[in-house]
Design a protein around this motif. Structure first.
Motif, short mmCIF file in Angstrom:
data_model
loop_
_atom_site.label_atom_id
_atom_site.label_comp_id
_atom_site.label_asym_id
_atom_site.label_seq_id
_atom_site.Cartn_x
_atom_site.Cartn_y
_atom_site.Cartn_z
N GLU A 34 -3.79 -13.51 -12.20
CA GLU A 34 -3.89 -12.06 -12.42
C GLU A 34 -5.33 -11.57 -12.29
O GLU A 34 -5.58 -10.38 -12.05
N TRP B 203 -6.25 -7.97 -10.60
CA TRP B 203 -6.45 -6.94 -11.61
C TRP B 203 -7.21 -5.74 -11.06
O TRP B 203 -6.76 -4.61 -11.24
N HIS C 24 -5.73 -2.08 -10.74
CA HIS C 24 -6.31 -1.08 -11.65
C HIS C 24 -6.77 0.16 -10.90
O HIS C 24 -6.45 1.28 -11.27
#
Length: 72
Positions: free
Chosen positions: A56, A60, A64
């Motif tokens: 992850e 990320w 995001h």
């Protein structure tokens, strides 16, 4: 994959970048160049292990920032 391929370029037995540096700076011994690359190889191995354990991390930032861009 890019990090692992770069590890192959700065790490014996292939170590293409090691031989390039040796030709650019012939006064530096090949052994010294190899020993100089080992901390970087170690750090890259640690990074690959961390990314394999927690994938992850790699997704990320894109998730995001793209998620915020889509919500606007």
């Amino acid at each position: 994959m890019s990090v692992v391929m770069e590890m192959g370029l700065i790490h014996p037995p292939v170590g293409l970048n090691i031989f390039v540096i040796n030709k650019i700076a012939p006064d530096i011994k090949l052994g010294d160049i190899v020993w100089g690359t080992l901390p970087f190889v170690f750090l890259m191995m640690v990074a690959v292990v961390i990314l394999c354990a927690v994938p992850e991390i790699a997704t990320w930032a894109p998730d995001h920032f793209m998620g915020k861009a889509l919500r606007r």
